[in-house]
Design an enzyme around this catalytic site. Structure first.
Site, PDB file in Angstrom:
ATOM      1  N   ASP A  23       0.886  -1.172   0.000  1.00 54.81           N
ATOM      2  CA  ASP A  23       0.000   0.000   0.000  1.00 54.81           C
ATOM      3  C   ASP A  23       0.920   1.217   0.000  1.00 54.81           C
ATOM      4  OD1 ASP A  23      -1.555   2.182   0.523  1.00 54.81           O
ATOM      5  OD2 ASP A  23      -2.777   1.193   2.054  1.00 54.81           O
TER       6      ASP A  23
ATOM      7  N   ASN B 201       2.743   5.307 -11.079  1.00 56.55           N
ATOM      8  CA  ASN B 201       1.431   5.230 -11.723  1.00 56.55           C
ATOM      9  C   ASN B 201       0.287   4.926 -10.758  1.00 56.55           C
ATOM     10  OD1 ASN B 201      -0.478   4.419 -14.115  1.00 56.55           O
ATOM     11  ND2 ASN B 201      -0.348   2.575 -12.834  1.00 56.55           N
TER      12      ASN B 201
ATOM     13  N   TYR C 254      -7.363  14.991  -5.869  1.00 61.12           N
ATOM     14  CA  TYR C 254      -6.790  14.329  -7.048  1.00 61.12           C
ATOM     15  C   TYR C 254      -6.088  15.354  -7.937  1.00 61.12           C
ATOM     16  CZ  TYR C 254      -6.668  11.324 -11.226  1.00 61.12           C
ATOM     17  OH  TYR C 254      -6.274  10.603 -12.329  1.00 61.12           O
TER      18      TYR C 254
ATOM     19  N   LYS D 189      -2.108  15.563  -8.659  1.00 60.06           N
ATOM     20  CA  LYS D 189      -1.596  15.431 -10.024  1.00 60.06           C
ATOM     21  C   LYS D 189      -0.817  16.681 -10.461  1.00 60.06           C
ATOM     22  CE  LYS D 189      -2.972  11.273 -11.101  1.00 60.06           C
ATOM     23  NZ  LYS D 189      -1.979  10.192 -11.027  1.00 60.06           N
TER      24      LYS D 189
HETATM   25  N1  LIG Z   1      -8.187   6.139 -16.278  1.00 57.20           N
HETATM   26  C1  LIG Z   1      -8.071   7.420 -16.502  1.00 57.20           C
HETATM   27  O1  LIG Z   1      -8.951   8.016 -17.116  1.00 57.20           O
HETATM   28  C2  LIG Z   1      -6.878   8.186 -16.023  1.00 57.20           C
HETATM   29  C3  LIG Z   1      -6.676   9.476 -16.528  1.00 57.20           C
HETATM   30  C4  LIG Z   1      -5.582  10.210 -16.089  1.00 57.20           C
HETATM   31  C5  LIG Z   1      -4.701   9.651 -15.192  1.00 57.20           C
HETATM   32  N2  LIG Z   1      -4.916   8.393 -14.727  1.00 57.20           N
HETATM   33  C6  LIG Z   1      -3.955   7.867 -13.755  1.00 57.20           C
HETATM   34  O2  LIG Z   1      -3.443   6.639 -14.212  1.00 57.20           O
HETATM   35  C7  LIG Z   1      -3.022   5.849 -13.097  1.00 57.20           C
HETATM   36  C8  LIG Z   1      -3.588   4.450 -13.240  1.00 57.20           C
HETATM   37  O3  LIG Z   1      -5.012   4.505 -13.156  1.00 57.20           O
HETATM   38  P1  LIG Z   1      -5.973   3.502 -13.931  1.00 57.20           P
HETATM   39  O4  LIG Z   1      -6.958   4.332 -14.664  1.00 57.20           O
HETATM   40  O5  LIG Z   1      -5.188   2.485 -14.645  1.00 57.20           O
HETATM   41  O6  LIG Z   1      -6.774   2.876 -12.699  1.00 57.20           O
HETATM   42  P2  LIG Z   1      -6.885   1.401 -12.124  1.00 57.20           P
HETATM   43  O7  LIG Z   1      -7.168   0.424 -13.211  1.00 57.20           O
HETATM   44  O8  LIG Z   1      -7.840   1.486 -10.990  1.00 57.20           O
HETATM   45  O9  LIG Z   1      -5.403   1.090 -11.602  1.00 57.20           O
HETATM   46  C9  LIG Z   1      -4.860   1.698 -10.462  1.00 57.20           C
HETATM   47  C10 LIG Z   1      -3.687   0.859  -9.979  1.00 57.20           C
HETATM   48  O10 LIG Z   1      -3.116   1.499  -8.828  1.00 57.20           O
HETATM   49  C11 LIG Z   1      -3.097   0.579  -7.742  1.00 57.20           C
HETATM   50  N3  LIG Z   1      -3.246   1.280  -6.473  1.00 57.20           N
HETATM   51  C12 LIG Z   1      -4.278   2.087  -6.083  1.00 57.20           C
HETATM   52  N4  LIG Z   1      -4.087   2.508  -4.835  1.00 57.20           N
HETATM   53  C13 LIG Z   1      -2.919   1.954  -4.395  1.00 57.20           C
HETATM   54  C14 LIG Z   1      -2.196   2.006  -3.177  1.00 57.20           C
HETATM   55  N5  LIG Z   1      -2.632   2.701  -2.116  1.00 57.20           N
HETATM   56  N6  LIG Z   1      -1.017   1.327  -3.103  1.00 57.20           N
HETATM   57  C15 LIG Z   1      -0.572   0.606  -4.148  1.00 57.20           C
HETATM   58  N7  LIG Z   1      -1.210   0.517  -5.325  1.00 57.20           N
HETATM   59  C16 LIG Z   1      -2.379   1.183  -5.446  1.00 57.20           C
HETATM   60  C17 LIG Z   1      -4.257  -0.360  -8.046  1.00 57.20           C
HETATM   61  O11 LIG Z   1      -4.158  -1.609  -7.427  1.00 57.20           O
HETATM   62  P3  LIG Z   1      -4.811  -1.981  -5.996  1.00 57.20           P
HETATM   63  O12 LIG Z   1      -6.171  -1.373  -5.933  1.00 57.20           O
HETATM   64  O13 LIG Z   1      -4.778  -3.472  -6.025  1.00 57.20           O
HETATM   65  O14 LIG Z   1      -3.862  -1.421  -4.985  1.00 57.20           O
HETATM   66  C18 LIG Z   1      -4.116  -0.522  -9.547  1.00 57.20           C
HETATM   67  O15 LIG Z   1      -3.131  -1.483  -9.855  1.00 57.20           O
HETATM   68  C19 LIG Z   1      -3.512   6.591 -11.852  1.00 57.20           C
HETATM   69  O16 LIG Z   1      -2.449   7.342 -11.292  1.00 57.20           O
HETATM   70  C20 LIG Z   1      -4.550   7.531 -12.405  1.00 57.20           C
HETATM   71  O17 LIG Z   1      -4.713   8.672 -11.607  1.00 57.20           O
HETATM   72  C21 LIG Z   1      -5.966   7.652 -15.126  1.00 57.20           C
END
Ligand SMILES: NC(=O)c1ccc[n+]([C@@H]2O[C@H](COP(=O)([O-])OP(=O)(O)OC[C@H]3O[C@@H](n4cnc5c(N)ncnc54)[C@H](OP(=O)(O)O)[C@@H]3O)[C@@H](O)[C@H]2O)c1
Length: 263
Positions: free
Chosen positions: A65, A92, A158, A162
């Site tokens: 975590d 990420n 958030y 960011k």
């Molecule tokens: N999807 C979008 O539209 C979007 C747009 C801009 C930026 N982003 C950024 O891209 C990144 C990835 O997001 P995603 O869209 O791929 O979402 P996602 O599918 O929910 O993936 C998030 C990942 O982060 C891990 N995570 C979350 N909290 C954590 C913690 N406290 N410790 C360790 N690992 C943690 C999750 O695993 P666990 O829950 O198992 O820990 C998962 O592997 C994020 O930083 C997000 O802000 C996403």
């Protein structure tokens, strides 16, 4: 002969059990990197690692975590124990947090969102940089967001986290530029296939009193390309920024958003 872009590199990618982090890990492994994965959900990490290994790649993982300092220290030690050193760090991991206005935002949630995005990126950078400086080689990539550059209601922690990552990117780039280390950021737009994005869409639609499809269509219509980005498209930009193809780029934030932010 096809030249692999990350041959013999070791990449440590956080939040790599699913979504964008998984796509980055899979692409980096295909391009010759050994990838070390981390997140909280072991089942997802095991499945990504197994898939990479079954394709002939090298992968390791540990659960953590990253909102906890001790876990950040532990994952860096585990990555080094598995692969010897770290060439590439991709920050990420993260979650969106509550979808509420500033006046209603619980302080504990604010701290948690800042911790997983910004504090963990800072601490992991702090932990890998001395080794990168000693080896005169390293790349750090921070996954920021369009939310750092645009103004969307109900996601203050958030957006702050960011935007903070962009400041961290520039300062770390300034410090590392003559020590062989490059630091950049990606600002993705809506990657609607991921868990985080789906949960956010559902919450936003509920708040706005519209259905999810309507909510999403309205948002996507505001992008020049009028469509979502895929995790694979973010991974391809990540590959460019973590490879020697971008050898003269540091301190930058690259928008991969289909045309929304223009700075
Ligand atoms: N999807 C979008 O539209 C979007 C747009 C801009 C930026 N982003 C950024 O891209 C990144 C990835 O997001 P995603 O869209 O791929 O979402 P996602 O599918 O929910 O993936 C998030 C990942 O982060 C891990 N995570 C979350 N909290 C954590 C913690 N406290 N410790 C360790 N690992 C943690 C999750 O695993 P666990 O829950 O198992 O820990 C998962 O592997 C994020 O930083 C997000 O802000 C996403």
């Amino acid at each position: 002969m096809v030249l692999m872009m990350l041959k013999d590199r070791v990449a440590f990618i956080t939040g790599s059990g699913r979504g964008i982090g998984q796509a980055i890990a899979q692409l980096f492994a295909k391009e010759g990197a050994a990838v070390f994965l981390t997140a909280r959900t072991e089942k997802e990490l095991a499945s990504v690692a197994a898939e990479i290994e079954s394709g002939g790649g090298r992968a390791g993982y540990i659960t953590a975590d990253l909102s906890r300092d001790a876990d950040c220290t532990q994952v860096v030690a585990a990555a080094r124990a598995k692969f010897g050193h770290i060439d590439i760090l991709v920050n990420n991991a993260g979650h969106y947090g509550p979808v509420v206005p500033v006046e209603d935002y619980p302080l504990a949630d604010f701290d948690k969102v800042i911790a997983v995005h910004l504090r963990a990126a800072f601490l992991l950078s702090k932990l890998v940089l001395p080794e990168m400086y000693a080896r005169q080689y390293g790349v750090i990539l921070n996954i920021s967001s369009l939310s750092a550059k645009a103004a969307y209601a109900w996601g203050s922690a958030y957006a702050a986290a960011k935007a903070g990552m962009l400041g961290l990117t520039r300062v770390t780039a300034a410090e590392g530029a003559r020590k062989g280390v490059r630091v950049n950021a990606i600002c993705p737009g809506p990657v609607t296939e991921t868990k985080m994005s789906k949960e956010l869409d559902a919450l936003l639609a509920k708040k706005m009193g519209v259905n999810e499809e309507e909510q999403l269509a309205g948002f996507l219509n505001g992008l020049l390309q009028g469509r979502a980005q895929t995790a694979e498209e973010i991974a391809r930009a990540a590959l460019f920024l973590c490879s020697e193809q971008s050898s003269a780029m540091t301190g930058q934030s690259i928008n991969v958003d289909g045309g929304v932010a223009f700075y």
